[in-house]
Design an enzyme around this catalytic site. Structure first.
Site, PDB file in Angstrom:
ATOM      1  N   HIS A 287       0.825  -1.210   0.000  1.00  0.00           N
ATOM      2  CA  HIS A 287       0.000   0.000   0.000  1.00  0.00           C
ATOM      3  C   HIS A 287       0.857   1.256   0.000  1.00  0.00           C
ATOM      4  O   HIS A 287       1.893   1.335   0.649  1.00  0.00           O
ATOM      5  CB  HIS A 287      -1.042  -0.006   1.118  1.00  0.00           C
ATOM      6  CG  HIS A 287      -0.535   0.128   2.513  1.00  0.00           C
ATOM      7  ND1 HIS A 287      -0.187   1.335   3.072  1.00  0.00           N
ATOM      8  CD2 HIS A 287      -0.348  -0.797   3.488  1.00  0.00           C
ATOM      9  CE1 HIS A 287       0.191   1.154   4.327  1.00  0.00           C
ATOM     10  NE2 HIS A 287       0.112  -0.144   4.604  1.00  0.00           N
ATOM     11  N   ASP A 299       6.120   0.521   6.735  1.00  0.00           N
ATOM     12  CA  ASP A 299       4.660   0.479   6.558  1.00  0.00           C
ATOM     13  C   ASP A 299       4.210   1.627   5.647  1.00  0.00           C
ATOM     14  O   ASP A 299       3.809   2.666   6.135  1.00  0.00           O
ATOM     15  CB  ASP A 299       3.997   0.585   7.931  1.00  0.00           C
ATOM     16  CG  ASP A 299       2.498   0.375   7.884  1.00  0.00           C
ATOM     17  OD1 ASP A 299       2.008  -0.199   6.905  1.00  0.00           O
ATOM     18  OD2 ASP A 299       1.823   0.792   8.833  1.00  0.00           O
ATOM     19  N   GLU A 333      -4.933   2.359   2.508  1.00  0.00           N
ATOM     20  CA  GLU A 333      -5.062   1.213   3.398  1.00  0.00           C
ATOM     21  C   GLU A 333      -5.175   1.646   4.848  1.00  0.00           C
ATOM     22  O   GLU A 333      -5.914   1.039   5.637  1.00  0.00           O
ATOM     23  CB  GLU A 333      -3.857   0.274   3.227  1.00  0.00           C
ATOM     24  CG  GLU A 333      -3.961  -1.040   3.983  1.00  0.00           C
ATOM     25  CD  GLU A 333      -3.527  -0.980   5.431  1.00  0.00           C
ATOM     26  OE1 GLU A 333      -3.882  -1.881   6.207  1.00  0.00           O
ATOM     27  OE2 GLU A 333      -2.814  -0.008   5.815  1.00  0.00           O
ATOM     28  N   GLU A 334      -4.445   2.704   5.223  1.00  0.00           N
ATOM     29  CA  GLU A 334      -4.307   3.051   6.634  1.00  0.00           C
ATOM     30  C   GLU A 334      -5.599   3.535   7.278  1.00  0.00           C
ATOM     31  O   GLU A 334      -5.878   3.215   8.428  1.00  0.00           O
ATOM     32  CB  GLU A 334      -3.206   4.107   6.823  1.00  0.00           C
ATOM     33  CG  GLU A 334      -1.805   3.618   6.513  1.00  0.00           C
ATOM     34  CD  GLU A 334      -1.295   2.584   7.497  1.00  0.00           C
ATOM     35  OE1 GLU A 334      -2.032   2.192   8.421  1.00  0.00           O
ATOM     36  OE2 GLU A 334      -0.153   2.147   7.336  1.00  0.00           O
ATOM     37  N   ASP A 361       2.617  -6.367   3.783  1.00  0.00           N
ATOM     38  CA  ASP A 361       2.250  -5.244   4.652  1.00  0.00           C
ATOM     39  C   ASP A 361       2.494  -5.588   6.121  1.00  0.00           C
ATOM     40  O   ASP A 361       1.682  -5.287   6.982  1.00  0.00           O
ATOM     41  CB  ASP A 361       0.785  -4.850   4.423  1.00  0.00           C
ATOM     42  CG  ASP A 361       0.379  -3.617   5.222  1.00  0.00           C
ATOM     43  OD1 ASP A 361       1.278  -2.832   5.588  1.00  0.00           O
ATOM     44  OD2 ASP A 361      -0.824  -3.449   5.500  1.00  0.00           O
ATOM     45  N   HIS A 433       3.687   3.040  12.793  1.00  0.00           N
ATOM     46  CA  HIS A 433       2.853   4.233  12.996  1.00  0.00           C
ATOM     47  C   HIS A 433       3.513   5.266  13.919  1.00  0.00           C
ATOM     48  O   HIS A 433       2.810   6.006  14.607  1.00  0.00           O
ATOM     49  CB  HIS A 433       1.471   3.851  13.546  1.00  0.00           C
ATOM     50  CG  HIS A 433       0.630   3.064  12.598  1.00  0.00           C
ATOM     51  ND1 HIS A 433      -0.653   2.664  12.900  1.00  0.00           N
ATOM     52  CD2 HIS A 433       0.877   2.573  11.357  1.00  0.00           C
ATOM     53  CE1 HIS A 433      -1.158   1.981  11.890  1.00  0.00           C
ATOM     54  NE2 HIS A 433      -0.237   1.912  10.938  1.00  0.00           N
TER      55      HIS A 433
END
Length: 476
Positions: A287, A299, A333-334, A361, A433
Protein backbone atom coordinates in the site's frame (compact mmCIF):
# COMPACT_ATOMS: atom_id res chain seq x y z
CA UNK A 1 7.47 -19.19 -55.11
CA UNK A 2 5.21 -22.21 -55.35
CA UNK A 3 1.83 -21.33 -53.76
CA UNK A 4 1.66 -24.80 -52.21
CA UNK A 5 4.69 -23.95 -50.04
CA UNK A 6 2.90 -20.98 -48.33
CA UNK A 7 0.91 -23.03 -45.78
CA UNK A 8 4.09 -24.91 -44.89
CA UNK A 9 5.98 -21.64 -44.34
CA UNK A 10 3.10 -20.25 -42.30
CA UNK A 11 3.10 -23.31 -40.05
CA UNK A 12 6.90 -23.11 -39.72
CA UNK A 13 6.74 -19.41 -38.79
CA UNK A 14 4.05 -20.07 -36.18
CA UNK A 15 6.15 -22.88 -34.74
CA UNK A 16 9.19 -20.60 -34.52
CA UNK A 17 7.12 -17.91 -32.79
CA UNK A 18 5.76 -20.48 -30.33
CA UNK A 19 9.28 -21.73 -29.65
CA UNK A 20 10.41 -18.14 -29.05
CA UNK A 21 7.66 -17.61 -26.50
CA UNK A 22 8.49 -20.87 -24.78
CA UNK A 23 12.17 -19.93 -24.68
CA UNK A 24 11.31 -16.60 -23.08
CA UNK A 25 8.83 -18.22 -20.69
CA UNK A 26 10.48 -21.25 -19.12
CA UNK A 27 7.54 -21.87 -16.83
CA UNK A 28 8.13 -23.29 -13.38
CA UNK A 29 11.30 -25.11 -14.25
CA UNK A 30 13.50 -25.22 -11.11
CA UNK A 31 16.30 -23.47 -12.98
CA UNK A 32 13.98 -20.58 -13.89
CA UNK A 33 12.79 -20.17 -10.29
CA UNK A 34 16.42 -20.19 -9.15
CA UNK A 35 17.36 -17.52 -11.70
CA UNK A 36 14.52 -15.30 -10.48
CA UNK A 37 15.58 -15.81 -6.86
CA UNK A 38 19.23 -15.08 -7.60
CA UNK A 39 18.53 -12.04 -9.78
CA UNK A 40 16.45 -10.51 -7.00
CA UNK A 41 19.14 -11.22 -4.42
CA UNK A 42 21.69 -9.36 -6.53
CA UNK A 43 19.58 -6.23 -7.11
CA UNK A 44 19.03 -3.06 -5.11
CA UNK A 45 16.12 -1.86 -7.25
CA UNK A 46 13.62 -2.15 -4.38
CA UNK A 47 15.94 -0.31 -2.00
CA UNK A 48 16.37 2.51 -4.52
CA UNK A 49 12.63 2.84 -5.06
CA UNK A 50 12.00 2.79 -1.31
CA UNK A 51 14.64 5.47 -0.80
CA UNK A 52 12.97 7.59 -3.49
CA UNK A 53 9.61 7.27 -1.76
CA UNK A 54 10.76 7.85 1.81
CA UNK A 55 13.62 10.33 1.36
CA UNK A 56 12.26 12.39 -1.53
CA UNK A 57 8.56 12.41 -0.59
CA UNK A 58 8.27 11.48 3.08
CA UNK A 59 4.85 10.93 4.72
CA UNK A 60 2.00 9.95 2.40
CA UNK A 61 -1.30 10.15 4.28
CA UNK A 62 -4.33 9.82 2.00
CA UNK A 63 -5.40 13.15 0.52
CA UNK A 64 -2.02 14.78 1.14
CA UNK A 65 0.45 16.21 -1.38
CA UNK A 66 2.81 13.39 -0.37
CA UNK A 67 0.28 10.73 -1.39
CA UNK A 68 -0.27 12.47 -4.74
CA UNK A 69 3.49 12.68 -5.33
CA UNK A 70 3.85 8.96 -4.57
CA UNK A 71 1.22 8.07 -7.17
CA UNK A 72 3.16 10.00 -9.80
CA UNK A 73 6.52 8.60 -8.71
CA UNK A 74 5.45 4.95 -8.78
CA UNK A 75 3.53 5.31 -12.05
CA UNK A 76 6.54 6.89 -13.76
CA UNK A 77 8.89 4.18 -12.49
CA UNK A 78 6.59 1.45 -13.79
CA UNK A 79 6.21 3.15 -17.17
CA UNK A 80 9.99 3.32 -17.40
CA UNK A 81 10.05 -0.48 -17.06
CA UNK A 82 7.60 -0.77 -19.95
CA UNK A 83 4.67 -1.98 -17.84
CA UNK A 84 1.11 -1.13 -18.82
CA UNK A 85 0.15 1.48 -16.20
CA UNK A 86 -3.39 2.39 -15.15
CA UNK A 87 -4.35 4.97 -12.54
CA UNK A 88 -7.60 3.76 -10.98
CA UNK A 89 -9.52 6.72 -9.47
CA UNK A 90 -10.64 6.51 -5.85
CA UNK A 91 -12.08 9.04 -3.40
CA UNK A 92 -10.15 8.98 -0.12
CA UNK A 93 -10.58 10.48 3.35
CA UNK A 94 -8.71 13.73 3.95
CA UNK A 95 -7.91 14.13 7.62
CA UNK A 96 -5.33 16.73 8.66
CA UNK A 97 -3.45 16.74 11.94
CA UNK A 98 -3.34 20.02 13.84
CA UNK A 99 -1.89 21.14 17.14
CA UNK A 100 -1.55 18.37 19.75
CA UNK A 101 -0.48 18.86 23.35
CA UNK A 102 -1.28 17.28 26.69
CA UNK A 103 -0.46 18.51 30.19
CA UNK A 104 -1.22 17.09 33.62
CA UNK A 105 -2.42 20.10 35.59
CA UNK A 106 -3.86 18.66 38.82
CA UNK A 107 -3.08 15.55 40.85
CA UNK A 108 -2.53 14.58 44.46
CA UNK A 109 0.85 15.73 45.79
CA UNK A 110 1.57 18.11 42.90
CA UNK A 111 4.06 20.81 44.01
CA UNK A 112 2.95 24.40 43.44
CA UNK A 113 3.71 25.63 39.94
CA UNK A 114 4.41 22.14 38.57
CA UNK A 115 2.65 20.59 35.58
CA UNK A 116 3.78 17.62 33.52
CA UNK A 117 3.82 17.31 29.74
CA UNK A 118 2.28 14.21 28.18
CA UNK A 119 3.73 13.00 24.88
CA UNK A 120 0.82 12.18 22.59
CA UNK A 121 -0.39 12.26 19.02
CA UNK A 122 -3.89 12.53 17.59
CA UNK A 123 -5.47 9.33 16.30
CA UNK A 124 -6.87 9.18 12.79
CA UNK A 125 -10.43 10.43 12.66
CA UNK A 126 -10.09 12.28 15.96
CA UNK A 127 -12.39 15.16 16.67
CA UNK A 128 -11.07 18.51 17.88
CA UNK A 129 -10.99 20.29 21.21
CA UNK A 130 -11.72 24.01 21.33
CA UNK A 131 -8.72 25.97 20.04
CA UNK A 132 -7.71 26.78 23.61
CA UNK A 133 -8.10 23.13 24.62
CA UNK A 134 -10.18 21.49 27.32
CA UNK A 135 -9.42 20.52 30.90
CA UNK A 136 -11.08 17.49 32.46
CA UNK A 137 -10.55 14.76 35.00
CA UNK A 138 -9.04 11.52 33.69
CA UNK A 139 -10.62 8.11 34.25
CA UNK A 140 -8.05 5.31 33.80
CA UNK A 141 -9.32 1.87 32.80
CA UNK A 142 -7.51 -1.38 32.04
CA UNK A 143 -10.06 -2.82 29.65
CA UNK A 144 -13.58 -2.72 28.25
CA UNK A 145 -15.08 -4.54 31.23
CA UNK A 146 -13.75 -1.91 33.62
CA UNK A 147 -15.03 0.85 31.35
CA UNK A 148 -18.53 -0.62 31.48
CA UNK A 149 -18.31 -1.12 35.24
CA UNK A 150 -17.37 2.53 35.72
CA UNK A 151 -19.74 3.96 33.12
CA UNK A 152 -21.21 6.34 35.68
CA UNK A 153 -17.84 8.10 36.06
CA UNK A 154 -17.24 8.73 32.35
CA UNK A 155 -19.54 11.60 31.39
CA UNK A 156 -17.66 14.89 31.03
CA UNK A 157 -14.27 13.23 31.56
CA UNK A 158 -11.31 11.98 29.55
CA UNK A 159 -10.97 8.18 29.43
CA UNK A 160 -7.50 6.62 29.25
CA UNK A 161 -7.27 2.98 28.10
CA UNK A 162 -4.04 1.77 29.68
CA UNK A 163 -3.63 -1.62 27.97
CA UNK A 164 -0.09 -2.76 27.20
CA UNK A 165 1.14 -4.28 23.95
CA UNK A 166 2.28 -7.84 24.73
CA UNK A 167 5.91 -7.84 23.62
CA UNK A 168 6.38 -11.35 25.01
CA UNK A 169 3.93 -12.57 22.37
CA UNK A 170 5.69 -10.55 19.67
CA UNK A 171 9.07 -12.00 20.62
CA UNK A 172 7.68 -15.50 20.12
CA UNK A 173 6.25 -15.01 16.64
CA UNK A 174 2.82 -13.76 17.70
CA UNK A 175 3.22 -10.05 16.94
CA UNK A 176 0.06 -9.98 14.85
CA UNK A 177 -1.99 -11.41 17.68
CA UNK A 178 -0.45 -8.95 20.17
CA UNK A 179 -1.26 -6.07 17.84
CA UNK A 180 -4.81 -7.26 17.30
CA UNK A 181 -5.48 -7.47 21.02
CA UNK A 182 -4.12 -4.00 21.82
CA UNK A 183 -5.38 -2.20 18.71
CA UNK A 184 -8.97 -3.12 19.61
CA UNK A 185 -8.75 -0.42 22.29
CA UNK A 186 -7.55 2.14 19.76
CA UNK A 187 -10.26 1.21 17.29
CA UNK A 188 -13.25 0.77 19.61
CA UNK A 189 -12.26 2.52 22.84
CA UNK A 190 -12.78 6.14 21.73
CA UNK A 191 -16.15 5.28 20.18
CA UNK A 192 -17.34 3.53 23.33
CA UNK A 193 -16.14 6.40 25.50
CA UNK A 194 -17.96 8.88 23.27
CA UNK A 195 -21.17 6.88 23.58
CA UNK A 196 -20.88 7.14 27.37
CA UNK A 197 -20.48 10.92 27.29
CA UNK A 198 -16.68 11.29 27.55
CA UNK A 199 -15.20 14.58 26.30
CA UNK A 200 -11.97 12.90 25.18
CA UNK A 201 -10.24 9.53 24.86
CA UNK A 202 -6.63 8.48 25.26
CA UNK A 203 -5.15 5.12 24.32
CA UNK A 204 -1.82 3.67 25.38
CA UNK A 205 0.29 3.44 22.21
CA UNK A 206 0.02 0.10 20.44
CA UNK A 207 3.58 -1.13 20.00
CA UNK A 208 6.81 -2.23 21.60
CA UNK A 209 10.12 -0.47 22.34
CA UNK A 210 8.86 2.02 24.93
CA UNK A 211 11.11 4.97 24.13
CA UNK A 212 8.38 7.55 24.70
CA UNK A 213 7.23 7.27 21.08
CA UNK A 214 3.53 7.80 20.32
CA UNK A 215 1.97 5.36 17.81
CA UNK A 216 -0.91 6.74 15.75
CA UNK A 217 -3.59 4.75 13.88
CA UNK A 218 -7.27 4.71 13.00
CA UNK A 219 -10.27 4.84 15.31
CA UNK A 220 -13.87 3.78 14.90
CA UNK A 221 -15.19 7.24 15.73
CA UNK A 222 -18.34 8.29 13.89
CA UNK A 223 -19.24 11.74 12.58
CA UNK A 224 -22.02 12.23 15.10
CA UNK A 225 -19.71 11.59 18.07
CA UNK A 226 -16.20 12.48 16.96
CA UNK A 227 -14.57 13.34 20.30
CA UNK A 228 -10.86 14.27 20.60
CA UNK A 229 -8.80 11.07 20.69
CA UNK A 230 -5.05 10.59 21.04
CA UNK A 231 -2.41 7.93 21.62
CA UNK A 232 -0.13 8.56 24.58
CA UNK A 233 3.26 6.95 25.01
CA UNK A 234 3.53 3.83 27.13
CA UNK A 235 5.57 5.75 29.70
CA UNK A 236 2.97 8.51 30.00
CA UNK A 237 0.12 6.01 30.23
CA UNK A 238 1.88 4.27 33.10
CA UNK A 239 2.60 7.62 34.79
CA UNK A 240 -1.06 8.61 34.57
CA UNK A 241 -2.13 5.25 35.99
CA UNK A 242 0.17 5.70 38.97
CA UNK A 243 -0.99 9.26 39.61
CA UNK A 244 -4.67 8.26 39.32
CA UNK A 245 -4.13 5.76 42.14
CA UNK A 246 -3.03 8.64 44.40
CA UNK A 247 -6.23 10.62 43.80
CA UNK A 248 -8.09 12.71 41.19
CA UNK A 249 -6.06 13.47 38.05
CA UNK A 250 -6.84 16.27 35.59
CA UNK A 251 -5.43 17.00 32.16
CA UNK A 252 -5.43 19.91 29.74
CA UNK A 253 -5.75 18.54 26.21
CA UNK A 254 -5.35 20.41 22.93
CA UNK A 255 -6.11 18.60 19.66
CA UNK A 256 -7.09 20.57 16.55
CA UNK A 257 -7.34 18.11 13.62
CA UNK A 258 -9.72 18.69 10.71
CA UNK A 259 -11.73 16.30 8.59
CA UNK A 260 -11.87 17.82 5.12
CA UNK A 261 -14.00 16.73 2.12
CA UNK A 262 -12.90 13.50 0.47
CA UNK A 263 -9.99 13.93 -1.94
CA UNK A 264 -9.26 12.49 -5.38
CA UNK A 265 -6.56 9.84 -5.52
CA UNK A 266 -5.60 6.63 -7.32
CA UNK A 267 -4.51 3.04 -7.07
CA UNK A 268 -1.44 2.59 -9.26
CA UNK A 269 -1.83 -0.56 -11.38
CA UNK A 270 1.05 -1.83 -13.52
CA UNK A 271 0.56 -4.94 -15.66
CA UNK A 272 3.18 -7.30 -17.04
CA UNK A 273 0.90 -8.90 -19.66
CA UNK A 274 0.66 -12.66 -19.89
CA UNK A 275 1.10 -14.72 -23.04
CA UNK A 276 -1.49 -17.45 -23.63
CA UNK A 277 -3.48 -16.81 -20.39
CA UNK A 278 -3.31 -13.04 -20.30
CA UNK A 279 -6.90 -12.71 -19.07
CA UNK A 280 -5.95 -14.48 -15.82
CA UNK A 281 -4.37 -12.29 -13.16
CA UNK A 282 -1.85 -12.66 -10.35
CA UNK A 283 -1.65 -9.62 -8.04
CA UNK A 284 1.52 -8.58 -6.24
CA UNK A 285 1.08 -5.52 -4.06
CA UNK A 286 1.73 -3.18 -1.15
CA UNK A 287 0.00 0.00 0.00
CA UNK A 288 1.17 3.43 -1.10
CA UNK A 289 -0.19 5.58 1.71
CA UNK A 290 1.42 5.98 5.12
CA UNK A 291 0.63 7.80 8.32
CA UNK A 292 1.86 11.36 8.57
CA UNK A 293 4.28 11.05 11.49
CA UNK A 294 7.16 9.59 9.47
CA UNK A 295 8.15 8.28 6.07
CA UNK A 296 6.45 4.89 6.36
CA UNK A 297 9.52 2.85 5.37
CA UNK A 298 8.36 -0.43 6.91
CA UNK A 299 4.66 0.48 6.56
CA UNK A 300 4.51 0.18 3.64
CA UNK A 301 7.11 1.66 1.30
CA UNK A 302 8.98 -1.65 1.62
CA UNK A 303 5.93 -3.58 0.42
CA UNK A 304 5.30 -1.31 -2.56
CA UNK A 305 8.98 -1.24 -3.55
CA UNK A 306 9.20 -5.04 -3.32
CA UNK A 307 6.13 -5.42 -5.54
CA UNK A 308 7.62 -2.98 -8.05
CA UNK A 309 10.85 -4.96 -8.01
CA UNK A 310 8.99 -8.14 -8.97
CA UNK A 311 8.24 -6.60 -12.37
CA UNK A 312 11.77 -5.23 -12.67
CA UNK A 313 13.28 -8.66 -11.95
CA UNK A 314 11.18 -10.42 -14.57
CA UNK A 315 11.71 -7.69 -17.15
CA UNK A 316 15.47 -7.85 -16.60
CA UNK A 317 15.44 -11.61 -17.22
CA UNK A 318 13.05 -11.16 -20.16
CA UNK A 319 10.72 -13.70 -18.57
CA UNK A 320 7.19 -13.47 -19.91
CA UNK A 321 4.53 -15.04 -17.69
CA UNK A 322 1.62 -17.02 -19.05
CA UNK A 323 -0.81 -15.10 -16.83
CA UNK A 324 -0.73 -11.34 -16.33
CA UNK A 325 1.23 -10.26 -13.26
CA UNK A 326 -0.40 -7.12 -11.88
CA UNK A 327 1.50 -4.85 -9.51
CA UNK A 328 -0.86 -2.74 -7.40
CA UNK A 329 0.17 0.12 -5.13
CA UNK A 330 -3.01 0.44 -3.06
CA UNK A 331 -4.19 3.82 -1.86
CA UNK A 332 -5.74 4.46 1.58
CA UNK A 333 -5.06 1.21 3.40
CA UNK A 334 -4.31 3.05 6.63
CA UNK A 335 -7.53 4.93 7.25
CA UNK A 336 -10.26 3.58 5.03
CA UNK A 337 -9.18 0.85 2.50
CA UNK A 338 -10.96 2.87 -0.19
CA UNK A 339 -8.47 1.73 -2.84
CA UNK A 340 -9.04 -1.96 -2.12
CA UNK A 341 -12.80 -1.50 -2.04
CA UNK A 342 -12.72 0.42 -5.32
CA UNK A 343 -10.71 -2.30 -7.02
CA UNK A 344 -13.00 -5.03 -5.70
CA UNK A 345 -16.07 -3.18 -6.95
CA UNK A 346 -14.52 -2.86 -10.41
CA UNK A 347 -13.32 -6.49 -10.54
CA UNK A 348 -16.04 -8.34 -8.60
CA UNK A 349 -17.43 -9.96 -11.74
CA UNK A 350 -13.89 -10.90 -12.76
CA UNK A 351 -12.85 -12.44 -9.43
CA UNK A 352 -12.69 -15.95 -10.90
CA UNK A 353 -9.97 -14.75 -13.25
CA UNK A 354 -7.81 -13.69 -10.30
CA UNK A 355 -5.69 -16.77 -9.61
CA UNK A 356 -3.92 -15.47 -6.51
CA UNK A 357 -3.02 -12.22 -4.78
CA UNK A 358 0.12 -11.31 -2.83
CA UNK A 359 0.45 -8.41 -0.42
CA UNK A 360 3.41 -7.41 1.73
CA UNK A 361 2.25 -5.24 4.65
CA UNK A 362 4.00 -6.52 7.76
CA UNK A 363 7.25 -4.62 7.46
CA UNK A 364 10.59 -5.60 5.99
CA UNK A 365 11.82 -8.05 8.62
CA UNK A 366 13.57 -11.25 7.59
CA UNK A 367 11.16 -13.45 5.55
CA UNK A 368 11.04 -17.17 6.28
CA UNK A 369 8.48 -18.23 3.69
CA UNK A 370 4.84 -17.72 2.80
CA UNK A 371 1.47 -17.55 4.48
CA UNK A 372 -1.43 -18.53 2.24
CA UNK A 373 -5.15 -19.23 2.23
CA UNK A 374 -5.12 -21.84 -0.55
CA UNK A 375 -7.19 -24.94 0.23
CA UNK A 376 -5.38 -27.40 2.50
CA UNK A 377 -5.26 -30.12 -0.15
CA UNK A 378 -3.45 -27.79 -2.58
CA UNK A 379 -0.39 -26.95 -0.48
CA UNK A 380 1.53 -29.90 -1.96
CA UNK A 381 1.54 -28.10 -5.32
CA UNK A 382 3.91 -25.49 -3.90
CA UNK A 383 6.78 -27.90 -3.17
CA UNK A 384 8.82 -26.68 -6.20
CA UNK A 385 8.47 -23.08 -5.05
CA UNK A 386 9.47 -24.01 -1.51
CA UNK A 387 12.53 -25.82 -2.84
CA UNK A 388 13.58 -22.78 -4.86
CA UNK A 389 13.26 -20.50 -1.82
CA UNK A 390 14.98 -22.81 0.67
CA UNK A 391 18.52 -21.60 -0.21
CA UNK A 392 17.62 -18.14 1.12
CA UNK A 393 15.89 -19.56 4.20
CA UNK A 394 12.40 -18.77 2.92
CA UNK A 395 10.98 -22.19 2.18
CA UNK A 396 8.28 -22.38 4.87
CA UNK A 397 4.65 -22.58 3.71
CA UNK A 398 2.02 -21.88 6.37
CA UNK A 399 -1.61 -22.29 5.43
CA UNK A 400 -4.35 -20.38 7.21
CA UNK A 401 -8.09 -20.33 6.65
CA UNK A 402 -7.94 -16.59 5.95
CA UNK A 403 -5.05 -14.11 5.94
CA UNK A 404 -7.42 -11.11 6.06
CA UNK A 405 -4.71 -8.71 4.95
CA UNK A 406 -5.93 -5.13 4.73
CA UNK A 407 -6.19 -4.70 0.96
CA UNK A 408 -6.81 -8.31 -0.08
CA UNK A 409 -9.51 -9.31 2.40
CA UNK A 410 -12.37 -8.47 0.03
CA UNK A 411 -10.81 -10.41 -2.83
CA UNK A 412 -10.11 -13.28 -0.45
CA UNK A 413 -13.77 -13.39 0.59
CA UNK A 414 -14.59 -13.49 -3.12
CA UNK A 415 -12.49 -16.67 -3.41
CA UNK A 416 -9.07 -15.34 -4.44
CA UNK A 417 -6.34 -17.12 -2.45
CA UNK A 418 -4.13 -14.67 -0.56
CA UNK A 419 -0.38 -14.87 -0.09
CA UNK A 420 1.89 -12.86 2.19
CA UNK A 421 5.53 -13.10 3.24
CA UNK A 422 5.97 -14.95 6.54
CA UNK A 423 8.11 -12.39 8.34
CA UNK A 424 9.99 -11.90 11.58
CA UNK A 425 7.80 -9.16 13.06
CA UNK A 426 9.24 -9.20 16.58
CA UNK A 427 10.53 -5.62 16.22
CA UNK A 428 8.06 -4.34 13.60
CA UNK A 429 5.72 -2.75 16.12
CA UNK A 430 8.62 -0.83 17.66
CA UNK A 431 8.36 1.55 14.67
CA UNK A 432 4.83 0.97 13.40
CA UNK A 433 2.85 4.23 13.00
CA UNK A 434 5.55 6.26 14.77
CA UNK A 435 7.96 9.06 13.77
CA UNK A 436 10.73 6.39 13.81
CA UNK A 437 9.51 4.42 10.75
CA UNK A 438 12.34 5.64 8.53
CA UNK A 439 14.61 4.17 5.84
CA UNK A 440 17.50 3.45 8.22
CA UNK A 441 15.33 0.89 10.06
CA UNK A 442 15.18 -1.39 7.00
CA UNK A 443 17.88 -4.02 6.39
CA UNK A 444 18.77 -4.07 2.64
CA UNK A 445 19.49 -7.80 2.72
CA UNK A 446 16.10 -8.55 4.24
CA UNK A 447 14.49 -6.40 1.53
CA UNK A 448 16.25 -8.34 -1.23
CA UNK A 449 14.89 -11.56 0.29
CA UNK A 450 11.40 -10.06 0.19
CA UNK A 451 11.77 -9.37 -3.52
CA UNK A 452 13.15 -12.85 -4.19
CA UNK A 453 10.23 -14.43 -2.34
CA UNK A 454 7.58 -12.28 -3.99
CA UNK A 455 9.07 -12.53 -7.49
CA UNK A 456 9.41 -16.31 -7.37
CA UNK A 457 5.89 -16.65 -5.97
CA UNK A 458 4.39 -14.31 -8.59
CA UNK A 459 6.10 -16.23 -11.38
CA UNK A 460 5.09 -19.60 -9.94
CA UNK A 461 1.42 -18.58 -9.70
CA UNK A 462 1.50 -17.05 -13.19
CA UNK A 463 2.77 -20.28 -14.75
CA UNK A 464 1.42 -23.17 -12.66
CA UNK A 465 -0.49 -25.72 -14.72
CA UNK A 466 -2.74 -27.20 -12.02
CA UNK A 467 -5.59 -25.18 -10.52
CA UNK A 468 -4.66 -24.13 -6.96
CA UNK A 469 -8.27 -23.86 -5.83
CA UNK A 470 -10.18 -20.98 -4.32
CA UNK A 471 -10.08 -19.43 -0.89
CA UNK A 472 -12.94 -20.48 1.35
CA UNK A 473 -13.05 -17.88 4.11
CA UNK A 474 -15.11 -19.02 7.10
CA UNK A 475 -18.14 -16.98 8.03
CA UNK A 476 -17.52 -14.69 10.99
Amino acid sequence: MNRRTLPVLTILAASLMSASVLAASPGNDPAALAKIRDAAMQSDYAWERMADMTDLIGPRLSGSPGAAAAVTQVAEAMRKLGAKVTLQPVKVPHWVRGQETGELVAYSGRPDGITQRVVLTALGGSGATPAAGLTAQVVVVKGFDELKARAGEVKGRIVLFDVAFDQHQADRGLAGQAYGQASAYRRDGPRMAAEMGAVGALVRSVGGASYRLPHTGSTGLQDNARIPAAAVTAEDAMLMSRLAKRGPLSMRLVLTPKTLPDADSYNVIADLPGTDKADEIVIVSGHLDSWDLATGAHDDAAGVASAMAVLETLKKLDYRPRRTIRMIAWMNEENGTRGARGYLAAEQANAEKHIGAIESDNGAGRPFGLRTSVPANMTKLFAPLQAALQPIGAGVLRREDALSTGDLSGLERAGVPSFAPLIDTSSYFDYHHTPADTLDKVDPDHLRRHVALMAATSWFLANIEQPIGRANVPER
